[in-house]
Design an enzyme around this catalytic site. Structure first.
Site, PDB file in Angstrom:
ATOM      1  N   HIS A  17      -0.921  -0.908  -4.425  1.00 29.83           N
ATOM      2  CA  HIS A  17      -2.259  -0.650  -3.872  1.00 29.83           C
ATOM      3  C   HIS A  17      -2.365   0.834  -3.496  1.00 29.83           C
ATOM      4  CE1 HIS A  17      -5.963  -1.905  -1.787  1.00 29.83           C
ATOM      5  NE2 HIS A  17      -5.611  -1.074  -0.813  1.00 29.83           N
ATOM      6  N   MET A  50      -8.933   7.995   0.124  1.00 28.40           N
ATOM      7  CA  MET A  50      -9.845   8.279   1.245  1.00 28.40           C
ATOM      8  C   MET A  50     -10.376   9.701   1.108  1.00 28.40           C
ATOM      9  SD  MET A  50      -7.768   6.542   4.370  1.00 28.40           S
ATOM     10  CE  MET A  50      -6.848   5.002   4.159  1.00 28.40           C
ATOM     11  N   MET A  57     -11.987  -6.342   3.785  1.00 29.59           N
ATOM     12  CA  MET A  57     -11.302  -5.462   4.738  1.00 29.59           C
ATOM     13  C   MET A  57     -11.111  -6.223   6.040  1.00 29.59           C
ATOM     14  SD  MET A  57     -10.413  -2.584   3.442  1.00 29.59           S
ATOM     15  CE  MET A  57      -9.628  -2.094   4.977  1.00 29.59           C
ATOM     16  N   ASP A  74      -7.060  -6.967   3.029  1.00 27.45           N
ATOM     17  CA  ASP A  74      -6.437  -5.666   3.228  1.00 27.45           C
ATOM     18  C   ASP A  74      -6.580  -5.219   4.681  1.00 27.45           C
ATOM     19  OD1 ASP A  74      -5.515  -3.086   2.999  1.00 27.45           O
ATOM     20  OD2 ASP A  74      -7.111  -2.390   1.667  1.00 27.45           O
ATOM     21  N   GLY A  75      -5.431  -5.089   5.347  1.00 24.48           N
ATOM     22  CA  GLY A  75      -5.407  -4.550   6.705  1.00 24.48           C
ATOM     23  C   GLY A  75      -4.783  -5.516   7.694  1.00 24.48           C
ATOM     24  N   GLY A  76      -3.684  -5.087   8.311  1.00 24.08           N
ATOM     25  CA  GLY A  76      -3.045  -5.901   9.348  1.00 24.08           C
ATOM     26  C   GLY A  76      -2.381  -7.163   8.821  1.00 24.08           C
ATOM     27  N   HIS A 132      -8.198   1.491  -4.458  1.00 27.20           N
ATOM     28  CA  HIS A 132      -9.214   1.141  -3.456  1.00 27.20           C
ATOM     29  C   HIS A 132      -9.889   2.443  -3.033  1.00 27.20           C
ATOM     30  CE1 HIS A 132      -9.788  -0.433   0.977  1.00 27.20           C
ATOM     31  NE2 HIS A 132     -10.941  -0.242   0.366  1.00 27.20           N
ATOM     32  N   GLY A 135      -9.433   3.237   6.846  1.00 24.07           N
ATOM     33  CA  GLY A 135      -9.127   4.614   7.238  1.00 24.07           C
ATOM     34  C   GLY A 135      -7.668   4.850   7.574  1.00 24.07           C
ATOM     35  N   PHE A 136      -7.008   3.818   8.085  1.00 24.59           N
ATOM     36  CA  PHE A 136      -5.628   4.010   8.535  1.00 24.59           C
ATOM     37  C   PHE A 136      -4.808   2.747   8.322  1.00 24.59           C
ATOM     38  CE2 PHE A 136      -8.514   6.580  11.000  1.00 24.59           C
ATOM     39  CZ  PHE A 136      -7.958   7.842  10.855  1.00 24.59           C
ATOM     40  N   GLY A 137      -3.511   2.939   8.078  1.00 20.96           N
ATOM     41  CA  GLY A 137      -2.593   1.814   8.038  1.00 20.96           C
ATOM     42  C   GLY A 137      -2.207   1.430   9.462  1.00 20.96           C
ATOM     43  N   GLY A 138      -1.545   0.298   9.592  1.00 16.33           N
ATOM     44  CA  GLY A 138      -0.954  -0.072  10.874  1.00 16.33           C
ATOM     45  C   GLY A 138      -1.917  -0.540  11.950  1.00 16.33           C
ATOM     46  N   MET A 190     -12.125   4.464  -0.943  1.00 13.62           N
ATOM     47  CA  MET A 190     -12.870   4.539   0.324  1.00 13.62           C
ATOM     48  C   MET A 190     -13.544   5.895   0.335  1.00 13.62           C
ATOM     49  SD  MET A 190      -9.944   2.811   2.666  1.00 13.62           S
ATOM     50  CE  MET A 190      -8.706   3.040   1.404  1.00 13.62           C
ATOM     51  N   ASP A 228      -4.648   3.675  -1.731  1.00 20.02           N
ATOM     52  CA  ASP A 228      -5.762   3.890  -0.797  1.00 20.02           C
ATOM     53  C   ASP A 228      -6.298   5.311  -0.919  1.00 20.02           C
ATOM     54  OD1 ASP A 228      -6.117   1.412   0.617  1.00 20.02           O
ATOM     55  OD2 ASP A 228      -4.103   1.709   1.405  1.00 20.02           O
ATOM     56  N   SER A 247       0.840  -1.203   0.000  1.00 19.99           N
ATOM     57  CA  SER A 247       0.000   0.000   0.000  1.00 19.99           C
ATOM     58  C   SER A 247       0.867   1.243   0.000  1.00 19.99           C
ATOM     59  CB  SER A 247      -0.908  -0.002   1.231  1.00 19.99           C
ATOM     60  OG  SER A 247      -1.495   1.278   1.342  1.00 19.99           O
ATOM     61  N   GLY A 271       0.828  -2.688   4.149  1.00 23.18           N
ATOM     62  CA  GLY A 271       1.392  -1.358   4.329  1.00 23.18           C
ATOM     63  C   GLY A 271       2.577  -1.418   5.263  1.00 23.18           C
TER      64      GLY A 271
HETATM   65  C1  DX5 Z   1      -6.781   0.834   5.329  1.00 20.57           C
HETATM   66  C2  DX5 Z   1      -6.235   0.629   3.948  1.00 20.57           C
HETATM   67  C3  DX5 Z   1      -5.138  -0.372   3.880  1.00 20.57           C
HETATM   68  C4  DX5 Z   1      -3.928  -0.024   4.707  1.00 20.57           C
HETATM   69  C5  DX5 Z   1      -3.135  -1.283   4.948  1.00 20.57           C
HETATM   70  O1  DX5 Z   1      -7.854   1.693   5.264  1.00 20.57           O
HETATM   71  O2  DX5 Z   1      -7.242   0.197   3.065  1.00 20.57           O
HETATM   72  O3  DX5 Z   1      -4.773  -0.623   2.537  1.00 20.57           O
HETATM   73  O4  DX5 Z   1      -3.116   0.946   4.120  1.00 20.57           O
HETATM   74  O5  DX5 Z   1      -2.111  -0.981   5.844  1.00 20.57           O
HETATM   75  P1  DX5 Z   1      -1.542  -2.057   6.873  1.00 20.57           P
HETATM   76  O6  DX5 Z   1      -1.014  -3.199   6.090  1.00 20.57           O
HETATM   77  O7  DX5 Z   1      -0.469  -1.280   7.577  1.00 20.57           O
HETATM   78  O8  DX5 Z   1      -2.687  -2.471   7.773  1.00 20.57           O
HETATM   79 ZN    ZN Z   2      -6.667  -0.505   0.934  1.00 25.66          ZN
END
Ligand code: DX5
Ligand code: ZN
Length: 223
Positions: A37, A41, A141, A179-181, A70, A146-149, A72, A39, A12, A201
């Site tokens: 990827h 938003m 999802m 996608d996510g974590g 993606h 909304g956020f990475g990490g 959002m 993101d 990402s 990410g």
């Molecule tokens: C969250 C995004 C993800 C995010 C993934 O809203 O859609 O793509 O950037 O980041 P990680 O891998 O750090 O969870």
């Molecule tokens: Zn994403």
């Protein structure tokens, strides 16, 4: 027994240093990223604001790998054309944001892109059942967007497995992205549940060694 499905890794770009975008893309591609990827938003569908079509257009000039966009955002149908023109390869919209999902998917394909639907953690898999013929990708999802990490939500694994069964039963070529974590451990669980595209990410960017991180995810996915 079915041969193992090839797994694609989609880092990402949200976790990149935007001031060094071109170098970041080159480093991801040199490190073996299959897709980039993106993101998007809007500050309404999710409580964060990131990039728009001009950013994708800049990425498109640097990237040789497909741009996996993606969205959002609310009213994603208004943005299909601008993102397609900017160079998106896949455009994924959220089921929760698109009351006329069937029509939105038609318009993504009409714009020359691959069409995807993303499902928030609470959204059941059934919402894609009657649009399968219009789909190239389903995105599960595994965090709240909304956020990475963020921490992986384990309840999304059984949904991934249900979607894998639905896709296989349809006989269609539909990618199943999560996608996510995603990191060492959850990558393996996601692939075992049936995912074949892993967005990552923090797991790719945090250590600064993108190639090594991508390879480690691949190994975990294959284990
Ligand atoms: C969250 C995004 C993800 C995010 C993934 O809203 O859609 O793509 O950037 O980041 P990680 O891998 O750090 O969870
Ligand atoms: Zn994403």
């Amino acid at each position: 027994m079915r041969p193992p499905r090839p797994v694609r890794i989609a880092p990402s770009i949200l976790s990149a240093d935007f001031a060094r975008l071109g170098d970041e893309v080159k480093a991801l591609e040199a490190g073996g990223a299959d897709w980039i990827h993106v993101d998007v938003m809007d500050g309404r569908f999710v409580p964060n604001l990131t990039m728009g079509p001009p950013f994708v257009s800049s990425l498109h000039k640097q990237a040789t790998r497909p741009l996996d966009c993606h969205l959002m955002m609310v009213e994603p149908e208004r943005w299909v054309e601008p993102f397609a023109r900017a160079g998106a390869h896949v455009i994924t919209v959220h089921a929760e944001a698109s009351p006329h999902l069937h029509r939105t998917l038609q318009s993504i394909r009409a714009a020359g892109c691959k069409a995807g639907v993303a499902l928030n953690p609470h959204t059941p898999e059934d919402v894609v059942r009657y649009v399968l013929p219009l789909l190239d990708l389903v995105l599960v999802m595994s965090v709240n967007p909304g956020f990475g990490g963020q921490e992986f939500i384990p309840e999304t694994l059984s949904k991934t497995a249900a979607l894998r069964a639905m896709i296989d039963a349809s006989g269609r070529e539909i990618a199943l992205e999560i996608d996510g974590g995603i990191k060492i451990g959850t990558a393996r669980q996601a692939v075992q549940a049936g995912a074949d595209v892993l967005v990552a990410g923090q797991a790719v960017f945090a250590g600064g060694q993108y190639g090594r991180a991508i390879e480690a995810l691949r190994q975990d996915a294959a284990s």
